[in-house]
Design an enzyme around this catalytic site. Structure first.
Site, PDB file in Angstrom:
ATOM      1  N   ARG A  89      26.764  33.734  38.119  1.00  0.00           N
ATOM      2  CA  ARG A  89      27.404  33.311  39.369  1.00  0.00           C
ATOM      3  C   ARG A  89      26.744  34.033  40.538  1.00  0.00           C
ATOM      4  O   ARG A  89      26.585  35.251  40.518  1.00  0.00           O
ATOM      5  CB  ARG A  89      28.894  33.637  39.313  1.00  0.00           C
ATOM      6  CG  ARG A  89      29.641  33.530  40.635  1.00  0.00           C
ATOM      7  CD  ARG A  89      31.115  33.824  40.395  1.00  0.00           C
ATOM      8  NE  ARG A  89      31.868  34.013  41.619  1.00  0.00           N
ATOM      9  CZ  ARG A  89      32.192  35.213  42.132  1.00  0.00           C
ATOM     10  NH1 ARG A  89      31.802  36.306  41.499  1.00  0.00           N
ATOM     11  NH2 ARG A  89      32.890  35.303  43.243  1.00  0.00           N
ATOM     12  N   ASP A 146      28.303  29.997  43.738  1.00  0.00           N
ATOM     13  CA  ASP A 146      29.760  29.931  43.805  1.00  0.00           C
ATOM     14  C   ASP A 146      30.221  28.897  44.824  1.00  0.00           C
ATOM     15  O   ASP A 146      31.294  28.316  44.691  1.00  0.00           O
ATOM     16  CB  ASP A 146      30.319  31.305  44.173  1.00  0.00           C
ATOM     17  CG  ASP A 146      31.832  31.353  44.112  1.00  0.00           C
ATOM     18  OD1 ASP A 146      32.390  30.888  43.111  1.00  0.00           O
ATOM     19  OD2 ASP A 146      32.453  31.839  45.065  1.00  0.00           O
ATOM     20  N   HIS A 198      43.468  30.313  47.162  1.00  0.00           N
ATOM     21  CA  HIS A 198      42.924  31.320  46.245  1.00  0.00           C
ATOM     22  C   HIS A 198      43.228  32.697  46.818  1.00  0.00           C
ATOM     23  O   HIS A 198      42.681  33.088  47.859  1.00  0.00           O
ATOM     24  CB  HIS A 198      41.412  31.134  46.086  1.00  0.00           C
ATOM     25  CG  HIS A 198      40.811  32.073  45.073  1.00  0.00           C
ATOM     26  ND1 HIS A 198      40.811  31.797  43.720  1.00  0.00           N
ATOM     27  CD2 HIS A 198      40.217  33.276  45.218  1.00  0.00           C
ATOM     28  CE1 HIS A 198      40.227  32.791  43.079  1.00  0.00           C
ATOM     29  NE2 HIS A 198      39.869  33.703  43.963  1.00  0.00           N
ATOM     30  N   LEU A 199      44.107  33.430  46.161  1.00  0.00           N
ATOM     31  CA  LEU A 199      44.527  34.746  46.620  1.00  0.00           C
ATOM     32  C   LEU A 199      44.198  35.788  45.559  1.00  0.00           C
ATOM     33  O   LEU A 199      44.842  35.840  44.507  1.00  0.00           O
ATOM     34  CB  LEU A 199      46.033  34.760  46.918  1.00  0.00           C
ATOM     35  CG  LEU A 199      46.554  33.723  47.922  1.00  0.00           C
ATOM     36  CD1 LEU A 199      48.056  33.873  48.105  1.00  0.00           C
ATOM     37  CD2 LEU A 199      45.824  33.833  49.258  1.00  0.00           C
ATOM     38  N   GLY A 202      39.419  38.582  47.057  1.00  0.00           N
ATOM     39  CA  GLY A 202      38.967  37.715  48.131  1.00  0.00           C
ATOM     40  C   GLY A 202      39.907  36.528  48.230  1.00  0.00           C
ATOM     41  O   GLY A 202      40.513  36.134  47.235  1.00  0.00           O
ATOM     42  N   ARG A 275      51.781  44.624  44.651  1.00  0.00           N
ATOM     43  CA  ARG A 275      53.050  45.042  44.039  1.00  0.00           C
ATOM     44  C   ARG A 275      53.571  46.312  44.702  1.00  0.00           C
ATOM     45  O   ARG A 275      54.773  46.447  44.967  1.00  0.00           O
ATOM     46  CB  ARG A 275      52.862  45.261  42.541  1.00  0.00           C
ATOM     47  CG  ARG A 275      52.540  43.998  41.759  1.00  0.00           C
ATOM     48  CD  ARG A 275      52.040  44.312  40.370  1.00  0.00           C
ATOM     49  NE  ARG A 275      50.797  45.091  40.423  1.00  0.00           N
ATOM     50  CZ  ARG A 275      50.083  45.440  39.355  1.00  0.00           C
ATOM     51  NH1 ARG A 275      50.507  45.104  38.146  1.00  0.00           N
ATOM     52  NH2 ARG A 275      48.959  46.126  39.478  1.00  0.00           N
ATOM     53  N   GLY A 318      44.336  36.330  41.275  1.00  0.00           N
ATOM     54  CA  GLY A 318      45.273  37.295  40.701  1.00  0.00           C
ATOM     55  C   GLY A 318      46.587  37.372  41.437  1.00  0.00           C
ATOM     56  O   GLY A 318      47.666  37.415  40.819  1.00  0.00           O
ATOM     57  N   GLU A 366      36.512  30.208  35.774  1.00  0.00           N
ATOM     58  CA  GLU A 366      35.218  30.025  36.433  1.00  0.00           C
ATOM     59  C   GLU A 366      34.080  29.957  35.427  1.00  0.00           C
ATOM     60  O   GLU A 366      33.110  29.203  35.618  1.00  0.00           O
ATOM     61  CB  GLU A 366      34.967  31.170  37.415  1.00  0.00           C
ATOM     62  CG  GLU A 366      35.917  31.186  38.597  1.00  0.00           C
ATOM     63  CD  GLU A 366      35.696  32.371  39.514  1.00  0.00           C
ATOM     64  OE1 GLU A 366      35.842  32.210  40.720  1.00  0.00           O
ATOM     65  OE2 GLU A 366      35.362  33.461  38.998  1.00  0.00           O
TER      66      GLU A 366
END
Length: 380
Positions: A89, A146, A198-199, A202, A275, A318, A366
């Site tokens: 990638r 990517d 997309h969190l 990045g 968290r 994530g 991915e």
């Protein structure tokens, strides 16, 4: 899910190098082996090896990045496997790499010459490619951009409001997290008009219509667009110029500030664990999360304006997959976009769903996308 021709039963090793992690997947095209090495910026990295039908192996790895590829090579060799192709990638958006392609010495050399354009990703990812060539000298090298998914963005979504000379020099929107978005498209073939949020370390927001991109938030690198855990996201150009001036003209110093000490970290006092921030009881943590959620929701609202309709909202990465609280906070800010939510009971995502909008959390693969693109790029 796209199908693989029956004649493509070669072993393909996909190496996915991130900022602090290296993931590897070996397929034929069924998954034979998966290795996840996380925390390569620390003294001890964690290694998880999954083989088909066998319990996961876990270990600690010392030595950082130089030890990562040999660790994967050892896991592959222990199973008597040898890849015919090794895919990598590449985050850097280069005109040399508009799509997945086989790499020879000349292409690798030309990409090395572009390292200064993406000092945060390209040197590391090319180093992994060189280390992999040493481990598997007989395997063909394939580079997978990517941002390849974003190659079909409409012209108005790609063109930056700059003079023609600057645009001719390659300054354009290239996008990030394209492999992740493609994985969502592969997983949800029925998605007609969706926004993919997309969190992770990045972050980006991409609008998808009929399997093709309509807009995306990042431009040249993952540092732009919405704020990330350590990246600033979009800024007024004057802010960047003043930072450079205040740092004595050091572009490198400001790049480090904007990519490693900004975003959520910059607002929270250096903390990046969502968290921890959610559990904290202080103003800095609260401000960091409010800015983050607000900017993500605003980006989703903007993405919707590029679609003919809106039937799906997908959270990946994530944070997007594992933090229900962040998802609900983003959804709460989107309620006004869907008529009728005020009359619906339940948490924000349920109220959106009651209007016919699918709200999903999808773990992406991915490496599976890399595998498919590699087989298509090097038929055999």
């Amino acid at each position: 899910m796209p199908t693989i021709p029956a004649g493509s039963r070669r072993l393909v090793l996909s190496l996915n190098a991130g900022s602090t992690s290296l993931k590897a997947a070996l397929r034929d095209p069924a998954l034979r082996l998966h290795v996840d090495i996380a925390g390569l910026d620390r003294d001890e990295a964690s290694v998880t090896v999954d083989g088909t039908g066998a319990p996961a192996e876990r270990a600690l790895l010392h030595g950082g990045w130089p030890a990562a590829v040999p660790e994967i090579a050892d896991a592959v060799a222990r199973r008597g496997l040898r890849p015919a192709l090794v895919a990598h990638r590449i985050v850097h958006g280069s005109a040399l790499l508009p799509a997945a392609r086989r790499a020879d010495d000349a292409l690798l050399s030309r990409l090395h010459a572009e390292e200064a354009l993406d000092p945060l990703h390209l040197p590391r990812q090319l180093a992994v490619a060189e280390e992999a060539r040493a481990c598997w000298p007989d395997a063909a090298v394939v580079l997978v951009p990517d941002g390849g998914f974003h190659a079909r963005l409409p012209h108005e979504a790609v063109a930056l409001p700059l003079p023609a000379g600057a645009r001719a020099a390659g300054l354009r929107r290239r996008g990030s997290h394209g492999l992740a978005v493609q994985s969502v498209v592969d997983t949800l073939p029925g998605m007609a008009s969706g926004v993919v949020v997309h969190l992770g370390s990045g972050c980006s927001v991409t609008a998808v219509e009929g399997g093709a991109p309509r807009s995306t938030t990042t431009t040249l690198s993952p540092a732009g667009g919405v704020p990330s855990l350590t990246r600033s996201g979009d800024l007024d150009p004057e802010v960047v110029l003043r930072l450079v001036d205040a740092d004595g003209g050091s572009v490198a110093g400001v790049r480090e500030l904007l990519t490693r000490r900004s975003g959520v970290a910059g607002l929270s006092g250096g903390r990046t664990d969502v968290r921890e921030l959610l559990a904290a009881d202080d103003g800095a943590a609260d401000l960091a999360l409010r800015v983050f959620v607000r900017d993500v929701a605003m980006a989703v609202a903007g993405a919707v304006t590029t679609l003919d309709g809106w039937d799906t909202l997908v959270f990946t990465g994530g944070i997007g997959v594992h933090s229900a609280e962040i998802r609900e906070r983003v959804c709460a800010r989107l309620l006004s976009l869907r008529p009728g939510t005020a009359r619906q009971p339940g948490i924000p995502s349920e109220r959106l769903a009651a209007t016919g909008l699918r709200v999903l959390a999808v773990a992406v693969d991915e490496e599976a996308v890399m595998d498919r693109l590699t087989r298509a790029a090097v038929p055999g």
